[in-house]
Enzyme design. Structure first.
Site, PDB file in Angstrom:
ATOM      1  N   GLY A   1     -12.019 -15.892  38.412  1.00 44.26           N
ATOM      2  CA  GLY A   1     -13.368 -16.421  38.168  1.00 44.26           C
ATOM      3  C   GLY A   1     -13.626 -16.733  36.703  1.00 44.26           C
TER       4      GLY A   1
ATOM      5  CB  VAL B   1     -18.400 -14.828  34.423  1.00 45.21           C
ATOM      6  CG1 VAL B   1     -19.198 -15.901  33.714  1.00 45.21           C
ATOM      7  CG2 VAL B   1     -18.695 -14.815  35.915  1.00 45.21           C
ATOM      8  CB  CYS B   2     -13.188 -13.009  36.320  1.00 50.48           C
ATOM      9  SG  CYS B   2     -11.830 -11.888  36.515  1.00 50.48           S
ATOM     10  CB  THR B   3     -13.199  -9.555  31.670  1.00 51.41           C
ATOM     11  OG1 THR B   3     -13.999  -8.527  32.286  1.00 51.41           O
ATOM     12  CG2 THR B   3     -14.110 -10.512  30.914  1.00 51.41           C
ATOM     13  CB  THR B   4     -10.454  -8.537  36.907  1.00 48.30           C
ATOM     14  OG1 THR B   4     -11.786  -8.255  37.312  1.00 48.30           O
ATOM     15  CG2 THR B   4      -9.494  -7.635  37.646  1.00 48.30           C
TER      16      THR B   4
END
Ligand SMILES: NC(=O)C1=CN([C@@H]2O[C@H](COP(=O)(O)OP(=O)(O)OC[C@H]3O[C@@H](n4cnc5c(N)ncnc54)[C@H](OP(=O)(O)O)[C@@H]3O)[C@@H](O)[C@H]2O)C=CC1
Ligand SMILES: Nc1nc2c(ncn2[C@@H]2O[C@H](COP(=O)(O)O)[C@@H](O)[C@H]2O)c(=O)[nH]1
Length: 347
Positions: A171, A173-176
């Site tokens: 995604g 806005v994902c930082t995983t």
């Protein structure tokens, strides 16, 4: 393993059969209902709210309401029912969610669609929740996720999921992927393709879609439905807060595992961005539909099935011809930590 992502793939045109792209049908059946497009706005607090859900359902688009205002979910189902619209809500996996399921059954408020929405869907806790929902609400169409592997799709389908959602970490806005080193970031399309080899039920591709052409590519590699966040952020109807900088309007888009969403800095795996204001969501959906009609015509057919069989090539990182996504105006920019915390009231 052969890995690739959206920007690495080009679909190959086949002989066209329609006289006009307006003849092409982009509709999809999903859970016994037919929708205009195989696209659903992400079930995130800055992407969908009650008003937009009503508008989408009234206009034959699929929607999934987010789960971040837990206490409003029953009223939401009642509202949709009063309007004669389908109800589609999200569910977590904490203990209180089992009570919530019991209450929905006891109060005759079983919705049409439920989406179990957690980061690591291939887990004992999600399996337990799927079994509970299907035992107590056998008629609900149950979507479970998110997952990254064929094993996960098999496991969730085997215990009763009616569809699985693929995408861990791709995604906007994902930082995983950065914080944990795990996920399908950078190879989301290949992960979807692998999952589609074993799936017996519909797959939702979730995350990483940056252009309308990526919708066609998702369909080609096995998706029945495509979940999209960033491309739907920034509209008039988007619930994200509006911000004005130097006379330019932006809207906030934040991750469901961001500090903004959680209200605390614990296990944060998401960030916040500002997305340029984009006008009405109907205009975007219309353009998506026209682009998908065009995709189907290039695939040599007149409905979505044509895309599923089309040939393709892998052209590593070359389809943007050296341009970055931001240069084409699609992006937005990250919110500096100081701005995000000082100028935004927690939900
Ligand atoms: N698609 C994606 O790549 C991702 C999406 N998200 C989104 O963020 C939101 C929050 O997700 P999530 O944290 O799962 O939901 P919740 O905050 O509701 O957490 C659900 C439960 O699962 C536990 N949990 C969370 N992550 C893990 C893990 N990796 N291993 C074991 N237990 C875990 C939590 O406990 P505890 O917090 O104590 O561990 C909590 O008890 C969702 O909307 C989700 O879709 C988040 C990350 C990735
Ligand atoms: N790792 C995280 N993933 C998140 C978070 N909030 C949402 N999501 C996922 O992203 C997609 C939307 O992706 P986009 O590329 O279309 O913008 C959404 O559906 C979730 O699966 C998060 O905080 N961390």
């Amino acid at each position: 393993m052969k890995v690739f992502d959206y920007e690495d793939v080009q679909l190959i045109p086949a002989k066209g059969i329609v006289d006009s792209r307006s003849q092409v049908d982009t509709s999809v059946e999903f859970g016994n209902r037919r929708f205009k497009l195989p696209v659903v706005p992400a079930n995130m607090q800055t992407i969908v709210d009650e008003d937009l859900s009503i508008w989408l359902a009234e206009n034959d688009y699929f929607y999934i309401m987010h789960r971040f205002e837990e206490e409003t979910r029953k009223d939401f189902i009642k509202t949709m029912r009063e309007k004669g619209l389908f109800a589609s809500i999200s569910l977590g996996i904490k203990d209180a969610e089992y009570d919530f399921v019991d209450e929905l059954v006891a109060e005759d408020l079983v919705p049409d669609y439920i989406t179990i929405d957690v980061a690591h869907g291939h887990s004992d806790r999600v399996i337990k929740m799927i079994k509970y929902v299907k035992k107590n609400m056998p008629d609900v169409f149950l979507i479970a996720g998110n997952v990254a592997t064929p094993e996960a799709v098999r496991d969730l389908e085997n215990v009763g999921a009616d569809a699985t959602k693929v995408g861990v970490g791709p995604g906007k806005v994902c930082t995983t992927k950065l914080k944990t080193g795990f996920g399908t970031g950078g190879w989301q399309l290949a992960a979807l393709s692998r999952c589609s080899k074993v799936a017996r039920k519909p797959l939702i591709a979730d995350g990483g879609v940056r252009t309308h052409g990526d919708i066609a590519k998702s369909i080609r590699f096995g998706a029945s439905m495509v979940m999209i966040g960033s491309l739907f952020a920034g509209h008039e109807e988007s619930p994200g807060e509006t911000v004005e900088i130097n006379n330019q309007k932006f809207k906030k888009y934040f991750g469901s595992a961001s500090a903004q969403q959680k209200g605390e800095h614990r296990n944060v795996e998401g960030k916040s961005m500002l997305v340029p204001f984009k006008g009405s969501i109907q205009d975007t959906l219309t353009e998506m539909q026209q682009d998908l009609q065009s995709s189907i015509s290039y695939a040599g057919g007149d409905d979505l099935d044509a895309i599923r069989k089309v040939d393709y090539v892998i052209v590593k990182n070359s389809i943007m011809n050296g341009e970055s996504y931001n240069a084409s105006g699609i992006g937005g920019f990250d919110v500096p930590e100081s701005f995000a915390s000082s100028n935004f009231s927690q939900p």
